[in-house]
Design a protein around this motif. Structure first.
Motif, PDB file in Angstrom:
ATOM      1  N   ALA A   1       7.086   8.765   2.076  1.00  0.00           N
ATOM      2  CA  ALA A   1       6.773   7.218   2.191  1.00  0.00           C
ATOM      3  C   ALA A   1       7.693   6.469   1.641  1.00  0.00           C
ATOM      4  N   TYR A   2       8.545   7.046   0.798  1.00  0.00           N
ATOM      5  CA  TYR A   2       9.703   6.359   0.177  1.00  0.00           C
ATOM      6  C   TYR A   2      10.873   6.185   1.327  1.00  0.00           C
ATOM      7  N   VAL A   3      11.135   7.427   2.007  1.00  0.00           N
ATOM      8  CA  VAL A   3      12.075   7.397   3.125  1.00  0.00           C
ATOM      9  C   VAL A   3      11.669   6.185   4.227  1.00  0.00           C
ATOM     10  N   LYS A   4      10.443   6.278   4.503  1.00  0.00           N
ATOM     11  CA  LYS A   4       9.959   5.035   5.362  1.00  0.00           C
ATOM     12  C   LYS A   4      10.309   3.658   4.665  1.00  0.00           C
ATOM     13  N   PHE A   5      10.041   3.294   3.544  1.00  0.00           N
ATOM     14  CA  PHE A   5      10.180   2.295   2.776  1.00  0.00           C
ATOM     15  C   PHE A   5      11.788   1.940   2.719  1.00  0.00           C
ATOM     16  N   ALA A   6      12.783   3.035   2.573  1.00  0.00           N
ATOM     17  CA  ALA A   6      14.021   2.690   2.737  1.00  0.00           C
ATOM     18  C   ALA A   6      14.582   2.363   4.034  1.00  0.00           C
ATOM     19  N   GLU A   7      13.783   2.795   5.142  1.00  0.00           N
ATOM     20  CA  GLU A   7      14.226   2.668   6.534  1.00  0.00           C
ATOM     21  C   GLU A   7      14.033   1.209   6.770  1.00  0.00           C
ATOM     22  N   ASN A   8      12.805   0.677   6.361  1.00  0.00           N
ATOM     23  CA  ASN A   8      12.292  -0.628   6.697  1.00  0.00           C
ATOM     24  C   ASN A   8      13.338  -1.608   5.936  1.00  0.00           C
ATOM     25  N   CYS A   9      13.845  -1.219   4.674  1.00  0.00           N
ATOM     26  CA  CYS A   9      14.646  -2.044   4.193  1.00  0.00           C
ATOM     27  C   CYS A   9      15.811  -2.364   4.673  1.00  0.00           C
ATOM     28  N   PHE A  10      16.661  -1.081   5.099  1.00  0.00           N
ATOM     29  CA  PHE A  10      17.771  -0.820   5.930  1.00  0.00           C
ATOM     30  C   PHE A  10      17.820  -2.053   7.206  1.00  0.00           C
ATOM     31  N   GLN A  11      16.437  -1.715   7.857  1.00  0.00           N
ATOM     32  CA  GLN A  11      16.277  -2.490   9.061  1.00  0.00           C
ATOM     33  C   GLN A  11      16.040  -4.036   8.944  1.00  0.00           C
ATOM     34  N   LEU A  12      15.561  -4.513   7.930  1.00  0.00           N
ATOM     35  CA  LEU A  12      15.151  -5.774   7.621  1.00  0.00           C
ATOM     36  C   LEU A  12      16.235  -6.469   7.171  1.00  0.00           C
ATOM     37  N   PHE A  13      17.190  -5.869   6.090  1.00  0.00           N
ATOM     38  CA  PHE A  13      18.169  -6.532   5.575  1.00  0.00           C
ATOM     39  C   PHE A  13      19.814  -6.167   5.693  1.00  0.00           C
TER      40      PHE A  13
ATOM     41  N   ASP B   1       0.681  -1.369   0.114  1.00  0.00           N
ATOM     42  CA  ASP B   1      -0.090   0.054   0.169  1.00  0.00           C
ATOM     43  C   ASP B   1       0.750   1.277   0.006  1.00  0.00           C
ATOM     44  N   GLY B   2       2.195   1.231  -0.223  1.00  0.00           N
ATOM     45  CA  GLY B   2       3.178   2.375  -0.265  1.00  0.00           C
ATOM     46  C   GLY B   2       3.659   2.828   1.083  1.00  0.00           C
ATOM     47  N   ILE B   3       2.482   2.755   2.041  1.00  0.00           N
ATOM     48  CA  ILE B   3       2.969   3.196   3.517  1.00  0.00           C
ATOM     49  C   ILE B   3       2.291   1.954   4.344  1.00  0.00           C
ATOM     50  N   GLY B   4       2.718   1.972   5.634  1.00  0.00           N
ATOM     51  CA  GLY B   4       1.976   1.080   6.567  1.00  0.00           C
ATOM     52  C   GLY B   4       2.487  -0.353   6.636  1.00  0.00           C
ATOM     53  N   GLN B   5       1.835  -1.463   6.428  1.00  0.00           N
ATOM     54  CA  GLN B   5       2.147  -2.805   7.008  1.00  0.00           C
ATOM     55  C   GLN B   5       3.240  -3.145   5.808  1.00  0.00           C
ATOM     56  N   VAL B   6       4.176  -3.821   6.590  1.00  0.00           N
ATOM     57  CA  VAL B   6       4.908  -4.881   5.768  1.00  0.00           C
ATOM     58  C   VAL B   6       4.634  -6.071   5.294  1.00  0.00           C
ATOM     59  N   ASN B   7       4.922  -6.491   4.017  1.00  0.00           N
ATOM     60  CA  ASN B   7       4.119  -7.850   3.530  1.00  0.00           C
ATOM     61  C   ASN B   7       5.348  -8.743   4.032  1.00  0.00           C
TER      62      ASN B   7
ATOM     63  N   ALA C   1      18.579  12.003  -0.610  1.00  0.00           N
ATOM     64  CA  ALA C   1      19.336  12.587   0.457  1.00  0.00           C
ATOM     65  C   ALA C   1      18.766  12.220   1.917  1.00  0.00           C
ATOM     66  N   LYS C   2      17.316  12.264   2.002  1.00  0.00           N
ATOM     67  CA  LYS C   2      16.881  11.952   3.095  1.00  0.00           C
ATOM     68  C   LYS C   2      17.064  10.145   3.435  1.00  0.00           C
ATOM     69  N   ALA C   3      17.065   9.316   2.375  1.00  0.00           N
ATOM     70  CA  ALA C   3      17.450   7.993   2.651  1.00  0.00           C
ATOM     71  C   ALA C   3      18.689   7.795   3.089  1.00  0.00           C
ATOM     72  N   VAL C   4      19.489   8.518   2.505  1.00  0.00           N
ATOM     73  CA  VAL C   4      21.208   8.333   3.090  1.00  0.00           C
ATOM     74  C   VAL C   4      21.243   8.776   4.356  1.00  0.00           C
ATOM     75  N   GLU C   5      20.589  10.005   4.651  1.00  0.00           N
ATOM     76  CA  GLU C   5      20.441  10.633   6.191  1.00  0.00           C
ATOM     77  C   GLU C   5      20.094   9.242   7.106  1.00  0.00           C
ATOM     78  N   VAL C   6      18.889   8.655   6.757  1.00  0.00           N
ATOM     79  CA  VAL C   6      18.208   7.610   7.802  1.00  0.00           C
ATOM     80  C   VAL C   6      19.429   6.537   7.789  1.00  0.00           C
ATOM     81  N   PHE C   7      20.038   6.031   6.682  1.00  0.00           N
ATOM     82  CA  PHE C   7      21.048   5.084   6.739  1.00  0.00           C
ATOM     83  C   PHE C   7      22.358   5.363   7.789  1.00  0.00           C
TER      84      PHE C   7
END
Length: 470
Positions: free
Chosen positions: A151-163, A97-103, A211-217
């Protein structure tokens, strides 16, 4: 194997731990577009409403079925000499859904792929966005929307934390200028907008999201490196006359430095800003945008190189009523006698890859980089199948080899190049061109249950990797 025992061939050896591998993307290889909770991207939607825009009306639903065959495919990567491989995580699969629950089924799939790569001594490189905007995010405005950035930055954060415990090389975007050009200037990709100012807004928001995704990383203190993949197309003037040199410089500002400068130097080229300000085409910039860009340079750069851009001074004026395009400031130039790939219509000019390397060395603080894509698409490869049942693609071997000679030269002169990735590992679906042109080291037979067969180039590539050169 080529050698110089008789003094007839020069030997090219590459640095220790050089990356040999290839690149692909999730939407072009995974298939399974309606499986396990994935929801539509812009490609799925566009195909559903305008299938005629796609070659032979072949859409993105199945592609090469990496989703179900990844173990077989990773085994073939090993057999073709890979020590590294880049693919992408599909936002529309991981967070449907772009935001919210991870599949969770998507998490399981990407975990399995990462673990299988590592088990085969193949370093996973993960990219977060490869042209594949979730349709639910496009409906919110796509990259024109600040909401989509967050929403993209949150997606990126999820990816960094998961993998991020296993993935050491991350990339925010692949060729971010392509959605700008194809989707907002030249009517080639969905959403098929032709409006330079909206395109400029998309470009700026993409860089802010990066840049925001880099910042979160960095804040997560991930043990790894983060960068971006840019397709660099150096601009060459028709001749050294001042007007042609100026035209090439302007083309370079639009098509290379517009993204390269902000992600490395933290700022847009002043001359480009001046050109857009004069024409009232500057995007809207919020207060903190420039500081987040300035404070989050990349660790590593991926360079996709396919062809140069050749230009000349504008030969006839453009009507003042005509909506602005970059080509209002220069004309394309076709160089007489150029070598060309007739299947793709692209010039083949191997030494340009060296020019890119020296430019990065001299003007971008010799940033660590690798050749993240380089390849040759050929139509009708089945005609080169030999009696043993595999394709003898000597033209691809020559293409790779001639580019690698210039990469070797650039490294010898101090350019900080860490590896070479071919586009691509296996034949895959390619946006509006479907399977028209084949790029793979491995054939995917659409008429025989997607059977995989290593081509001659794949056998050769393994030798190159094993010998760390040729």
């Amino acid at each position: 194997m080529l050698n110089n025992l008789q003094g007839t061939k020069e030997t090219y050896r590459f640095p220790k731990n050089f990356w040999w591998g290839s690149a692909a993307s999730g939407p072009q290889t995974e298939g399974a577009s309606q499986c396990d909770g994935r929801k539509p991207s812009i490609w799925d939607y566009w195909f559903s409403v305008e299938p005629g825009c796609f070659y032979n009306e072949v859409g993105p639903e199945h592609t090469s079925d990496f989703y179900h065959r990844y173990k077989q495919d990773i085994k073939l990567m090993k057999e073709t000499g890979h020590n590294s491989f880049r693919t992408s995580i599909q936002w529309s699969r991981l967070i449907p859904d772009g935001i919210g629950q991870v599949n969770q089924k998507a998490v399981d799939f990407y975990n399995n792929v990462i673990d299988e790569l590592i088990a085969n001594d193949i370093e996973p490189f993960l990219n977060l966005y490869h042209f594949d905007m979730p349709m639910c995010m496009q409906e919110k405005g796509g990259w024109e929307s600040r909401e989509v950035i967050e929403a993209y930055v949150k997606f990126a954060e999820n990816c960094f934390q998961l993998f991020g415990d296993r993935v050491k090389y991350w990339f925010t975007f692949n060729e971010p200028i392509v959605p700008v050009e194809a989707g907002y200037l030249y009517d080639l990709h969905y959403p098929r907008v032709v409006d330079f100012k909206r395109g400029a807004q998309v470009a700026h928001h993409t860089i802010v999201a990066h840049a925001k995704a880099v910042e979160v990383f960095k804040k997560l203190n991930i043990d790894g490196k983060i960068g971006i993949i840019l397709n660099l197309t150096p601009s060459y003037p028709r001749c050294l006359d001042a007007v042609d040199v100026k035209a090439a410089h302007i083309a370079d500002l639009f098509f290379n430095r517009s993204f390269l400068d902000p992600v490395t130097k933290g700022e847009y080229p002043k001359e480009l800003i001046d050109i857009l300000r004069e024409r009232e085409l500057l995007p809207n910039v919020e207060a903190e945008d420039l500081s987040v860009i300035k404070n989050n340079p990349i660790d590593i750069l991926g360079v996709n190189y396919y062809q140069p851009r050749r230009v000349k001074a504008k030969e006839s004026p453009v009507s003042e009523d005509e909506a602005f395009m970059p080509e209002h400031l220069f004309d394309p130039y076709i160089m007489p006698g150029r070598k060309i790939n007739p299947h793709r219509g692209w010039e083949i000019c191997e030494e340009v890859i060296y020019d890119i390397m020296i430019d990065l060395r001299d003007h971008y603080e010799n940033i660590p980089f690798f050749i993240s894509e380089n390849g040759m698409g050929v139509e009708g490869e089945e005609k080169f199948r030999n009696d043993e049942g595999y394709i003898e693609d000597d033209y691809r071997i020559e293409f790779i080899q001639e580019h690698l000679k210039w990469v070797h030269k650039g490294i010898g002169e101090g350019a900080n190049c860490l590896g070479y990735h071919l586009w691509t590992f296996m034949d895959n679906w390619s946006w509006t061109n479907a399977y028209k042109n084949r790029y793979g080291l491995v054939e995917v037979d659409l008429n025989n249950n997607l059977k995989r067969t290593i081509k001659k180039s794949g056998k050769w590539y393994k030798e190159v990797s094993q010998n760390n050169g040729f």
